[in-house]
Design an enzyme around this catalytic site. Structure first.
Site, short mmCIF file in Angstrom:
data_model
loop_
_atom_site.label_atom_id
_atom_site.label_comp_id
_atom_site.label_asym_id
_atom_site.label_seq_id
_atom_site.Cartn_x
_atom_site.Cartn_y
_atom_site.Cartn_z
N GLY A 33 41.62 38.30 37.82
CA GLY A 33 42.34 38.08 39.06
C GLY A 33 43.16 36.81 38.99
O GLY A 33 43.26 36.16 37.94
N GLY A 34 43.74 36.42 40.11
CA GLY A 34 44.61 35.27 40.12
C GLY A 34 43.90 33.96 39.86
O GLY A 34 44.51 33.00 39.41
N MET A 35 42.59 33.88 40.14
CA MET A 35 41.86 32.63 39.97
C MET A 35 40.90 32.64 38.80
O MET A 35 40.26 31.63 38.53
CB MET A 35 41.10 32.31 41.26
N VAL A 38 36.46 38.22 35.97
CA VAL A 38 35.31 38.77 36.67
C VAL A 38 34.49 39.58 35.66
O VAL A 38 35.05 40.38 34.89
CB VAL A 38 35.74 39.67 37.84
N LYS A 52 32.11 35.79 38.92
CA LYS A 52 33.52 35.40 38.88
C LYS A 52 33.63 33.96 38.41
O LYS A 52 32.99 33.06 38.97
CB LYS A 52 34.15 35.55 40.26
N ASP A 146 43.37 36.64 52.56
CA ASP A 146 44.00 37.41 51.49
C ASP A 146 43.51 38.86 51.52
O ASP A 146 43.20 39.46 50.50
CB ASP A 146 43.69 36.78 50.13
#
Length: 540
Positions: A33-35, A38, A52, A146
Site C-alpha cells: 500500500g501507500g505506507m 502487508v 502491516k 481515506d
C-alpha cells in the site's frame, strides 16, 4: 496502508521481505500500500492476521511516528462487527508495524473491476454494513479520512472497513516526495480537498461515492488527473446517472455542505426503507461470481506445497496383547509380549486387470510393431519424393504438426531512474531514458514515459495498453497477456509506491513495470524510479 487482501490468495515472500516482525513470523505477502507492505501472519493460537509494516523513509520522520502512535492507539478503541480491528502494534522499533484481523475476501474495487456493478440488494447491504462500521469508528472519536473501495473488503458475512484513521498520520508531514498522499483524491470530501477541518461528515461523503461506484461501476466525479477530480468535487455536482431510484438518498450524502449530510445511523435507516425485504447479512449477500472468490479457509501462498491428503483407508493397529496377570506359580509376572510395530500404511493395490485371451494379446503386439513401421515407411517415401522431385500426383505439401512457440525469456532491470519528459524503449538492452526533443506522449517509441504538462505528472505508454495489477495478482507474462482493463496513462500522485503495471507496446513487447518512488521534493531534477521486466515479441 491498503490491506492488499484483494484476491483471497497470497504471494510468497521475496528476498527483501522480513521473515519475522516483532513476535510474528511472516507467512506470505498480501500486498503493498501507500505506507508500506502487508503480510500474512498468525497469532500464537494459529488465527490468521494481517501485519502491516511502515516504509523506512516514513519511520525516519519523528512527526510521522508521533501521529502514527496517536492514530493507532485511537483505532484500537474501535470495536465493530463490520471493521477489521487493530489487535497489536509497535511504534517504537526501527520499523513500526500494526496487526489487524485478516479478512478473507476481495476488495470492493477488485470485485467491481472484475465483475461489474453490484445488484441493488447487495449495494444496500454493503452501504448499511459500511455505515454501521462508520458508527463504530466515529464512536471512538476516529475519522477514517481515506474511505474508498480498496479499503472495503467483501467477506462472506458482510463488508469490512479497514485502515480507519491511519491516513491522518501522514498529514502535516513532508511526505509528498515519497509518493504518500493523505487520502485518495477521487474519494475526498470537498472540505478535505480544500484543506479544511475533516469531520465524521467527510466519511459520509466518501460513503456516497462508494455507493455510486458499487451501483454503477464508475466514480461520482468521473476520471482524470487528481487536480481535475478535486476541482469537480469542490465545484461541480456529482454524476448520478444510472443510479437506481431506491438510492436517490445518496445525493444527500454528496451534499457540499457537511451539515446537510445524513449521519451513518440515518444512512442505515434509509437503506432499510429502500429495501423490499428486511436487511439481513447472510452467506449469499453477494453475486455468485463475487462470492466464488471468497475462500472458505486461509489459502496457501503462491508456490506453497499442497497439503498432504489423508489416506483413503486409515491403517488399523494390530490388537495389543496385555501383560500376563500375576500367578502364584511364578516368582514374578511373565514379561508381556512387545506390541507389534505400527505397520507403514500403503494404499491398497489396484485390482488385477482382467485376463485377456492369448489371441488378442498376439494381435495387440503385432499392431504395436506394424503400425509404427508403416508410419516410418510412409515418412521415408515422402522424404524421398521431396528429395528427388518425383511427381507423385500430390498437390499438397508435407504437413507437420504445428509446434507452440516458447514464451520469450524475460529480462529484468532494477532501479531505472526515468527523468521527467523522458521515455524508455523496451527494445533497448538495457532500456535507457531517452528525450526525443518532442513530446514523450506523441513519440512512437515511447514504450513507457514520464510526462509533465499543465501541472500534471503522468506515467504511461503510447501503446495505450497499461494495466494496474491488483495487489494479489502475480506479475507474470500470462497475467499481462490476459488483462483487459487497459488505460493509457496514470496521474503520478495516484500511483502508490510498489504499484505494478503491465505495459503492452505497439511493437508487440510486454513489460512489467514496478513503481519504486520518485525524486525528493527538493531535488533539482525530477525523476521516477522503476523496475522493469521485459518479454520481447510476446504478443500473440
Amino acid at each position: 496502508m491498503g490491506a492488499g487482501q484483494q484476491d483471497g490468495r497470497f504471494e510468497v515472500l521475496e528476498a527483501g521481505d522480513p521473515e519475522v516482525v516483532g513476535p510474528y513470523r511472516l507467512s506470505a505477502r498480501l500486498g503493498v500500500g501507500g505506507m508500506g507492505a502487508v503480510y500474512l501472519s498468525h497469532t500464537p493460537g494459529g488465527h490468521p492476521v494481517a501485519l502491516k509494516t511502515v516504509r523506512p523513509e516514513l519511520a525516519e520522520n519523528p512527526e510521522f511516528r508521533r501521529r502514527f502512535r496517536q492514530e493507532v492507539e485511537a483505532a484500537k478503541r474501535v470495536q465493530g462487527f463490520y471493521t477489521a480491528p487493530v489487535l497489536d502494534y509497535d511504534v517504537t522499533g526501527d520499523r513500526p508495524w500494526l496487526v489487524t484481523a485478516y479478512v478473507a475476501g476481495p476488495s470492493l474495487a477488485a470485485a467491481v473491476g472484475r465483475h461489474g456493478p453490484l445488484p441493488l440488494p447487495s449495494v444496500l447491504l454493503l452501504l448499511a454494513g459500511v455505515a454501521e462500521a462508520l458508527s463504530a469508528i466515529h464512536g471512538a472519536d476516529v475519522v477514517h479520512r481515506d474511505l474508498k473501495p480498496s479499503n472495503v473488503l467483501l467477506a462472506a458475512d458482510g463488508p469490512r472497513v479497514i485502515d480507519f484513521g491511519i491516513a491522518r498520520a501522514s498529514d502535516a508531514t513532508a511526505l509528498t516526495g515519497t509518493g504518500v498522499s493523505p487520502g485518495t483524491p477521487a474519494f475526498m470530501s470537498p472540505e478535505q480537498a480544500a484543506g479544511k477541518p475533516v469531520t465524521p461528515a467527510s466519511d459520509v461523503f466518501a460513503l456516497g461515492q462508494i455507493a455510486v461506484f458499487a451501483a454503477t461501476g464508475r466514480g461520482a466525479y468521473g476520471e482524470g488527473s487528481a487536480h481535475a477530480l478535486l476541482y469537480r468535487i469542490v465545484h461541480e455536482t456529482p454524476d448520478l446517472t444510472g443510479l437506481p431510484p431506491e438510492l436517490a438518498f445518496i445525493a444527500r450524502c454528496l451534499d457540499k455542505e457537511p451539515g446537510n449530510r445524513p449521519t451513518p445511523a440515518e444512512v442505515i435507516a434509509l437503506c432499510q426503507q429502500a429495501s423490499s425485504t428486511p436487511l439481513r447479512q447472510s452467506g449469499d449477500w453477494l453475486p455468485a461470481a463475487v462470492g466464488a472468490e471468497i475462500p472458505t479457509a486461509t489459502p496457501e501462498p503462491y508456490g506453497a506445497p499442497p497439503a498432504p491428503r489423508p489416506p483413503t483407508q486409515p491403517p488399523t493397529h494390530p490388537a495389543y496383547a496385555p501383560p500376563r496377570p500375576y500367578s502364584p506359580t511364578h516368582l514374578s509376572p511373565a514379561p508381556a509380549p512387545a506390541p507389534a510395530p505400527f505397520p507403514a500404511w500403503r494404499p491398497p493395490y489396484p485390482p488385477p486387470p482382467p485376463r485377456r485371451n492369448k489371441l488378442w494379446r498376439v494381435i495387440a503386439i503385432g499392431a504395436c510393431v506394424v503400425i509404427p513401421l508403416a508410419f516410418w515407411g510412409a515418412e521415408v517415401l515422402l522424404n524421398l519424393d521431396d528429395a528427388t522431385g518425383a511427381d507423385t500426383g500430390r498437390d499438397d505439401k508435407k504437413v507437420t504438426a504445428p509446434s507452440r512457440a516458447k514464451d520469450p525469456t524475460p529480462a529484468s532491470y532494477k532501479g531505472i531512474d526515468l527523468p521527467i519528459n523522458h521515455f524508455l524503449r523496451f527494445t533497448d538492452t538495457p532500456p535507457k531514458p531517452t528525450n526525443p526533443g518532442v513530446s514523450t506522449r506523441n513519440s512512437e517509441q515511447s514504450d513507457f514515459y514520464f510526462f509533465q504538462g499543465n501541472d500534471d505528472e503522468l506515467i504511461g505508454s503510447v501503446g495505450r495498453k497499461v494495466v494496474v495489477l491488483d495487489a494479489g495478482q502475480q506479475g507474470t507474462l500470462q497475467t499481462c497477456r490476459t488483462a483487459t482493463r487497459f488505460t493509457r496513462e496514470l496521474p503520478l500522485p495516484q500511483v502508490p509506491v510498489g504499484t505494478r503495471l503491465c505495459v503492452t507496446t505497439s511493437a508487440g513487447h510486454i513489460a512489467l513495470v514496478t513503481y519504486r518512488g520518485s525524486s525528493p521534493a527538493k531535488d533539482p531534477s525530477r525523476y521516477v524510479t522503476v523496475d522493469v521486466t521485459v518479454w520481447k515479441n510476446a504478443v500473440g
